[in-house]
Design a protein around this motif. Sequence first.
Motif, PDB file in Angstrom:
ATOM      1  N   THR A   7      30.299  30.283  79.842  1.00 44.25           N
ATOM      2  CA  THR A   7      29.360  30.791  78.837  1.00 44.25           C
ATOM      3  C   THR A   7      29.054  32.252  79.135  1.00 44.25           C
ATOM      4  O   THR A   7      29.090  33.110  78.235  1.00 44.25           O
ATOM      5  N   ASP A   8      28.754  32.559  80.405  1.00 41.86           N
ATOM      6  CA  ASP A   8      28.439  33.946  80.794  1.00 41.86           C
ATOM      7  C   ASP A   8      29.638  34.864  80.531  1.00 41.86           C
ATOM      8  O   ASP A   8      29.495  35.943  79.967  1.00 41.86           O
ATOM      9  N   LYS A   9      30.819  34.383  80.927  1.00 41.50           N
ATOM     10  CA  LYS A   9      32.023  35.190  80.759  1.00 41.50           C
ATOM     11  C   LYS A   9      32.337  35.414  79.275  1.00 41.50           C
ATOM     12  O   LYS A   9      32.631  36.524  78.831  1.00 41.50           O
ATOM     13  N   GLY A  10      32.233  34.352  78.502  1.00 43.78           N
ATOM     14  CA  GLY A  10      32.524  34.443  77.066  1.00 43.78           C
ATOM     15  C   GLY A  10      31.547  35.358  76.353  1.00 43.78           C
ATOM     16  O   GLY A  10      31.931  36.148  75.487  1.00 43.78           O
ATOM     17  N   LEU A  11      30.273  35.274  76.740  1.00 41.50           N
ATOM     18  CA  LEU A  11      29.266  36.110  76.085  1.00 41.50           C
ATOM     19  C   LEU A  11      29.503  37.581  76.403  1.00 41.50           C
ATOM     20  O   LEU A  11      29.400  38.442  75.519  1.00 41.50           O
ATOM     21  N   ALA A  12      29.832  37.859  77.669  1.00 39.75           N
ATOM     22  CA  ALA A  12      30.090  39.251  78.055  1.00 39.75           C
ATOM     23  C   ALA A  12      31.247  39.822  77.223  1.00 39.75           C
ATOM     24  O   ALA A  12      31.201  40.970  76.757  1.00 39.75           O
ATOM     25  N   PHE A  46      32.219  38.788  74.174  1.00 37.92           N
ATOM     26  CA  PHE A  46      31.788  38.964  72.779  1.00 37.92           C
ATOM     27  C   PHE A  46      30.937  40.227  72.620  1.00 37.92           C
ATOM     28  O   PHE A  46      31.080  40.958  71.642  1.00 37.92           O
ATOM     29  N   VAL A  47      30.047  40.456  73.589  1.00 33.45           N
ATOM     30  CA  VAL A  47      29.189  41.652  73.513  1.00 33.45           C
ATOM     31  C   VAL A  47      30.057  42.907  73.566  1.00 33.45           C
ATOM     32  O   VAL A  47      29.881  43.853  72.779  1.00 33.45           O
ATOM     33  N   ALA A  48      31.039  42.924  74.477  1.00 38.75           N
ATOM     34  CA  ALA A  48      31.906  44.099  74.626  1.00 38.75           C
ATOM     35  C   ALA A  48      32.729  44.321  73.352  1.00 38.75           C
ATOM     36  O   ALA A  48      32.846  45.452  72.858  1.00 38.75           O
ATOM     37  N   ASP A  49      33.266  43.253  72.796  1.00 39.30           N
ATOM     38  CA  ASP A  49      34.092  43.380  71.585  1.00 39.30           C
ATOM     39  C   ASP A  49      33.255  43.800  70.380  1.00 39.30           C
ATOM     40  O   ASP A  49      33.703  44.582  69.540  1.00 39.30           O
ATOM     41  N   TRP A  50      32.043  43.279  70.313  1.00 41.03           N
ATOM     42  CA  TRP A  50      31.160  43.659  69.198  1.00 41.03           C
ATOM     43  C   TRP A  50      30.841  45.154  69.236  1.00 41.03           C
ATOM     44  O   TRP A  50      30.843  45.824  68.190  1.00 41.03           O
TER      45      TRP A  50
END
Length: 221
Positions: free
Chosen positions: A199-204, A206-210
């Motif tokens: 979850t932490d890795k995936g969120l990081a 998504f934030v970077a790509d956004w």
Amino acid sequence: MKFFIDTADLSEIRELAETGLLDGVTTNPSLVAKSGRDFIALVKEICEIVPGPVSAEVAATDFDTMLEEGKFLAGLAQNIAVKVPLTPAGLKVCRILSTNGTMVNVTLCFSAAQAILAAKAGATFISPFIGRLDDVGTDGLQLIADIVQIYNQYPGFSTEVLVASVRNPTHVVEAAKMGAHVATLPPAVLRQLYNHPLTDKGLAQFVADWQKTGQSILGRG
Ligand code: G3P
């Protein structure tokens, strides 16, 4: 599965109540001693923060005093569940209080036989202490499985299985798979339930790509 929080720490209760995940609170004399607070004032405050059942434990071990204490505690708020120990006197008190419409949590349960007695005494909740069984080399979760299986044989039993002395997320997940009605969680275990490294890795990611899109969702007029 309902979640109660197993603490007498008001700041923890306030913070975790805001998650919207709390269905109740359990306290015991050890947790009250750790809080350093006046028991009665503390219980009243907890009952105002959390609308669900708040377990407040009697201190006496003899029938007469326990019953008097139980009635007094029950009068503190609508959502009090009087906690009594799994002893002959405790179960006698349980029968009287539950017949009078008071919620009763029978605590210090370590066997299926004890859980049957509590259900027959009209307990609202039975609290098997699974971590303490694990501590002495007995499978605490097996006790939950046994009690759930037994209670399911008897539609007349309305007692809910409240998994207590929970030490880790595996206790919660395995008890939920068995159909236990409630788990009372130390604050640290409740917080652990959120965690997964993916979850932490995936969120990081998504934030970077956004950020690369240069867009914003809000503030578009
Ligand atoms: O509140 C009863 C029970 O949850 C206590 O747990 O950790 O003292 O065995 P523990």
